[in-house]
Write a protein that holds these residues in place. Structure first.
Motif, mmCIF file in Angstrom:
data_model
loop_
_atom_site.group_PDB
_atom_site.id
_atom_site.type_symbol
_atom_site.label_atom_id
_atom_site.label_comp_id
_atom_site.label_asym_id
_atom_site.label_seq_id
_atom_site.Cartn_x
_atom_site.Cartn_y
_atom_site.Cartn_z
ATOM 1 N N LYS A 1 0.942 -1.074 0.076
ATOM 2 C CA LYS A 1 0.115 -0.074 -0.067
ATOM 3 C C LYS A 1 0.925 1.244 0.008
ATOM 4 O O LYS A 1 1.739 1.423 0.639
ATOM 5 N N LYS B 1 0.736 5.533 0.345
ATOM 6 C CA LYS B 1 -0.207 6.820 0.413
ATOM 7 C C LYS B 1 0.214 7.760 -0.799
ATOM 8 O O LYS B 1 1.561 7.934 -0.675
ATOM 9 N N CYS B 2 -0.702 8.409 -1.308
ATOM 10 C CA CYS B 2 -0.152 9.101 -2.579
ATOM 11 C C CYS B 2 -1.027 10.447 -2.386
ATOM 12 O O CYS B 2 -2.173 10.612 -2.166
ATOM 13 N N LEU B 3 -0.085 11.430 -2.401
ATOM 14 C CA LEU B 3 -0.574 12.701 -2.331
ATOM 15 C C LEU B 3 -0.723 13.429 -3.669
ATOM 16 O O LEU B 3 0.210 13.444 -4.429
ATOM 17 N N ARG C 1 -5.854 19.642 -2.611
ATOM 18 C CA ARG C 1 -4.918 18.407 -2.512
ATOM 19 C C ARG C 1 -5.692 17.171 -2.212
ATOM 20 O O ARG C 1 -6.961 17.095 -1.463
ATOM 21 N N ILE D 1 -5.632 13.007 -0.843
ATOM 22 C CA ILE D 1 -4.571 11.870 -0.622
ATOM 23 C C ILE D 1 -5.381 10.540 -0.654
ATOM 24 O O ILE D 1 -6.450 10.428 -0.238
ATOM 25 N N ILE E 1 -5.037 5.940 -0.996
ATOM 26 C CA ILE E 1 -4.286 4.769 -0.874
ATOM 27 C C ILE E 1 -4.338 3.870 -2.124
ATOM 28 O O ILE E 1 -5.097 3.712 -2.579
ATOM 29 N N MET F 1 2.199 18.473 -8.388
ATOM 30 C CA MET F 1 2.937 17.422 -8.063
ATOM 31 C C MET F 1 2.090 16.201 -7.191
ATOM 32 O O MET F 1 1.173 16.236 -6.777
ATOM 33 N N LYS G 1 3.413 12.763 -4.938
ATOM 34 C CA LYS G 1 4.239 11.909 -4.065
ATOM 35 C C LYS G 1 3.603 10.824 -3.410
ATOM 36 O O LYS G 1 2.481 10.766 -2.859
ATOM 37 N N LEU G 2 4.580 9.772 -3.319
ATOM 38 C CA LEU G 2 3.924 8.502 -2.853
ATOM 39 C C LEU G 2 5.028 8.170 -1.812
ATOM 40 O O LEU G 2 6.082 8.426 -1.761
ATOM 41 N N ASN G 3 4.175 7.670 -0.518
ATOM 42 C CA ASN G 3 4.855 7.139 0.481
ATOM 43 C C ASN G 3 4.457 5.572 0.770
ATOM 44 O O ASN G 3 3.318 5.529 0.892
ATOM 45 N N VAL H 1 3.290 2.597 2.860
ATOM 46 C CA VAL H 1 2.476 2.551 4.104
ATOM 47 C C VAL H 1 3.351 1.254 4.813
ATOM 48 O O VAL H 1 3.238 0.158 4.263
ATOM 49 N N GLN H 2 3.881 1.534 5.973
ATOM 50 C CA GLN H 2 4.397 0.319 6.734
ATOM 51 C C GLN H 2 3.630 -0.657 7.379
ATOM 52 O O GLN H 2 2.359 -0.138 7.749
#
Lengths: 162, 732
Positions: free
Chosen positions: A28, A30-32, A100, A102, A104, A155, A157-159, A161-162
């Motif tokens: 997974k 997280k996409c902003l 914005r 966000i 998943i 823009m 940005k993807l992070n 998810v842990q």
């Protein structure tokens, strides 16, 4: 009899898919998505998985609830009318100028580092359509790097998810 | 005049926009229902108004280590988009006190989405939006013109909530509910129009600058709960909070989207980085949306839903009213200066015109030069002998729209010859000003030098056809002009057209111009002797009436053939086995009485027809005395005689007398009555009934004879028996 054959085929297809789901390893993210400040209606954004050949394989997110506007995202709409994916689980609100969102995104690990890209295409009703507003390569390093947009998106940005 | 301008605009706006407004109204009802339903179950916490962000956010952080955003919707339900301690994504309604999940965030069903799209744009995108916007604006104008019409109808705002005249259901409902739903519909139309204008960028969207705030660069890091802005911001002011995408990154801010502004907050030290006040137009748009959808209040949503539903009924009743008003078309065969009978009508909703036109048509059919016009078209009528005024009363005892100039015109155009007039007022006794305008006109006409009152004013309550036929009878008897007196003829709901088959027909001969025709209804049909059969010889609006005798379930008519007779020659040319169309008009005032001791039946010529059937229906063997008058003795009178002697043997008839006027010992039916005077007067005195059928002249003569007899023998005027319904007639 004809009906029976159809039914059996359908059964296999369903079983096949569910089997694939069980064994697929996904991650997974997280996409902003940050929009530029434009004038007009909220933008429709579609995030899809595109293969090496540039063909759509899966829709990961749809930002825009009203089906009557889907045809403004022409390329994706062409694919979608054929593929007929069930989108209700990945559909959400559209994003206005300067706003914005966000989301998943759930991405199959097997697709990593194989030439796949994430495509962000955008359209605003009665305005423009950007086929590749943002493109992010599906590589271990590239996926979490900030990507600038060419159209309505400022823009992405993807992070992970842990 | 001014009224009609408002009415025409109200009507034409309604017609133009009806289809679209109908769609908007129906979808509006569904959406209002949805607005109510989405509030159930309620996820609003009780202490919602007491909470500020410094209380809420730290509690939520305990349950959700990572929060994307927090939303407060118009129902004051709080939802969160976050990850819980297990790393699972959560998107749900929560309790802002402790983060407990209350329910899932539902997206609108396909059906509601579809309905919303239809309501906003008819699925036609911008074109549809423009159409809807215009329809919405037209609805606004319709509401305003409707308001003016009610004020005019009620003669001022003072009487705005006074009683409404009830003419028929559609008109009453339209006005009554118009008054009630005026305001919510006005709100719907106004906000709808405004939202459309915003959508189409017709409202100047004054831009508002994002104002950077002075920031202390060296400010120390403090805990979220201690942020001053969080302490002073109530949860109730919040629409949405966007949390920093990356923790500990000073360039990532909290974005507080409040009701009236947007505030960016540094996530490290809690300082306000920037503020953006929303423009006035944005707030107005939000307010319009709240009032248009009722999304913030169940009560408002219900009111708006009912108002929407009512729009559907407005459209329906509006069409019914228009149909009724315009249904009766004025058609004149003679010019105003040729006509001997002039009918003037004051009618608001067309009901009165309908009655007047029924009379007009019959007069024309009878070869009379009748002219019909609105009271406001009053003019000089050099050939007029009879003036008939049919008028209703509008609003609080005043003239209907098409009659409000009459009083002036009456002064302007005095007639040169004497004219007899008769006023018929239409109204409802439920209102204090019952037939006020008609009474006023009657008095006014009486004062004119050239007028003579033919009949005193007659009023008709609630379009009662029986009351109306009383006047018809009086007028017909006095003027000797044939008019149908069966109430059914004046009913707006006319009976269905039925098919009849010719079973038998007799032929006329040199000494007998009357024939008998027997018709069998093709489908089952209920009727009694004394009812009328309306036929349409040319299959157009022209109708002719014949009195029915029921003979073994069949219709027997006795018709005198006139060579130029429109109806009689049509019937005579029919052959056995032919079919014709017609309507049976019930005439309950001229059926065989059931609970009387004795009946005297008086007829001349073809007037015998219904009595032949009634005698057959006399199963209770009430004593019936039949007196008839004919010109010649012939085959037909012989057949009556045979019929009578058979019926006397069966006990259904008591006596039968015939007078021949053109044979030796010329006699009239009046002579037979004089001969049996004692018997007949006694029957009346003992509660018996006299029935008269035949020519109007005969009726007049018979009534004169009866009047003399009852006065001289019992000193009772005949009118007393008339009032007690002991004297029934159906003459032509």
């Amino acid at each position: 009899m004809k009906l029976n054959i159809k039914f059996i085929i359908l059964l296999f297809v369903v079983l096949g898919f569910s089997k694939a789901d069980v064994y697929a390893q996904t991650s997974k993210y997280k996409c902003l998505i940050q929009m530029v400040s434009y004038e007009g209606e909220a933008a429709y954004v579609v995030v899809s998985l595109v293969n090496k050949a540039g063909a759509y394989e899966k829709t990961l997110a749809v930002l825009g609830p009203d089906k009557q506007w889907y045809n403004t995202l022409k390329d994706w709409y062409k694919y979608q009318t054929k593929a007929k994916e069930k989108l209700s689980a990945v559909t959400g609100a559209s994003i206005g100028g300067g706003d914005r969102a966000i989301k998943i995104l759930e991405i199959d690990n097997a697709k990593m580092n194989k030439g796949y890209t994430l495509r962000f295409e955008t359209a605003v009703e009665e305005q423009k359509y950007h086929i590749t507003d943002v493109e992010i390569p599906l590589t271990t390093v590239g996926i979490t790097e900030m990507a600038k947009g060419k159209g309505y998106i400022k823009m992405v940005k993807l992070n992970k998810v842990q | 005049m001014t009224l009609s301008i408002w009415r025409y605009s109200h009507l034409s706006l309604g017609l133009i926009s009806s289809v679209f407004v109908l769609i908007l109204a129906v979808t509006g009802v569904i959406l209002a229902f949805d607005a109510v339903e989405e509030k159930v179950p309620s996820y609003r916490v009780e202490n919602f108004n007491d909470l500020n962000l410094s209380q809420v956010l730290p509690e939520l952080r305990k349950v959700y280590p990572e929060i994307t955003e927090l939303t407060v919707d118009h129902n004051q339900f709080v939802s969160i988009d976050a990850f819980d301690q297990n790393g699972e994504a959560v998107k749900a309604y929560i309790d802002p006190n402790n983060g407990e999940i209350l329910g899932q965030v539902k997206t609108k069903s396909q059906f509601i989405q579809w309905t919303t799209a239809l309501h906003r744009s008819l699925f036609l995108k911008d074109t549809g939006r423009i159409v809807i916007g215009i329809a919405s604006f037209l609805l606004l104008l319709i509401t305003i013109s409707g308001l003016v019409l009610i004020i005019k109808r009620q003669q001022g705002i003072k009487h705005f909530f006074a009683k409404i005249n009830r003419d028929f259901f559609a008109q009453y409902f339209h006005v009554i509910t118009g008054r009630v739903f005026l305001i919510p519909i006005f709100i719907i139309a106004l906000t709808g129009t405004y939202l459309f204008m915003v959508r189409m960028n017709l409202i100047a969207n004054n831009k508002v600058e994002r104002v950077q705030q002075k920031v202390n660069v060296d400010a120390a890091k403090i805990k979220e709960a201690a942020f001053p802005i969080f302490k002073i911001t109530q949860l109730a002011e919040v629409e949405k909070i966007e949390f920093p995408f990356i923790a500990d990154e000073p360039e990532e801010f909290f974005i507080l989207k409040l009701r009236d502004q947007e505030i960016s907050v540094n996530q490290i030290n809690g300082q306000i980085v920037a503020k953006t006040k929303y423009p006035y137009s944005a707030l107005l748009e939000k307010l319009s949306l709240d009032w248009h959808t009722g999304r913030t209040s169940v009560l408002l949503a219900i009111i708006l839903g009912l108002a929407s539903l009512n729009i559907v009924f407005f459209i329906y009743t509006g069409f019914v009213i228009t149909y009724k008003r315009t249904r009766t078309k004025i058609k004149n065969k003679f010019k105003a200066d040729q006509a001997e009978i002039v009918i003037l009508v004051g009618s608001e909703n067309g009901s009165t015109l309908f009655f007047a036109n029924q009379i007009h048509q019959q007069l024309l059919a009878d070869g009379k030069s009748s002219f019909i016009a609105q009271l406001n078209q009053y003019n000089v009528y050099p050939n007029a002998k009879q003036l008939l005024i049919f008028t209703s009363t509008y609003g609080l005892g005043t003239a209907p729209t098409n009659a409000n100039q009459f009083q002036n015109l009456l002064q302007k155009f005095p007639q040169q010859q004497q004219i007899e007039f008769s006023v018929i007022g239409f109204g409802s006794k439920a209102y204090p000003d019952y037939c006020a305008f008609a009474i006023q006109l009657d008095e006014l006409l009486n004062k004119q030098t050239w007028t003579k009152q033919f009949l005193p004013i007659h009023t008709v309550n609630d379009k009662d056809t029986e009351e109306f036929t009383q006047w018809v009878k009086h007028w017909s008897e006095k003027s000797l002009i044939t008019l149908a007196t069966a109430p059914a003829v004046y009913n707006e709901k006319i009976p269905d057209l039925k098919k009849f088959k010719v079973i038998a027909k007799t032929l006329v001969s040199d000494d007998n111009s009357t024939f008998k025709i027997i018709l069998q209804p093709v489908a089952k049909l209920k009727f009694k002797s004394g009812d009328l059969l309306a036929i349409y010889p040319a299959e157009d609006h022209r109708e002719r009436f014949y009195s029915i005798a029921q003979v073994n379930g069949k219709i027997q008519l006795i018709v005198k053939l006139y060579t130029t007779g429109f109806g009689s020659s049509f019937l005579y040319q029919l052959e056995q086995g032919n079919t014709l169309s017609g309507r049976v008009m019930l005439n309950p005032n001229f059926h065989l009485p059931k609970k009387v001791k004795a009946i005297v039946m008086i007829a001349n010529g073809t007037g015998i027809a219904p009595f032949l059937g009634m005698i057959l229906e006399n199963k209770k063997q009430i004593p019936i005395h039949l007196y008839t008058g004919f010109r010649y003795r012939n085959v037909l009178t012989q057949s009556y005689q045979d019929f009578a002697s058979a019926e006397i043997n069966l006990g259904r008839l008591n006596s039968f007398d015939i007078a021949y006027s053109r044979e030796e010992n010329s006699q009239y039916v009046m002579d037979l009555i004089k001969k049996d005077a004692t018997k007949i007067v006694n029957i009346l005195a003992n509660g018996g009934v006299i029935m008269i059928c035949g020519s109007l002249a005969m009726q007049q003569d018979v009534e004169q004879v009866l009047e003399t007899l009852t006065m001289s023998m019992n000193n009772i005027p005949l009118s007393l028996y008339k009032d007690q319904k002991q004297l029934l007639s159906d003459c032509y």
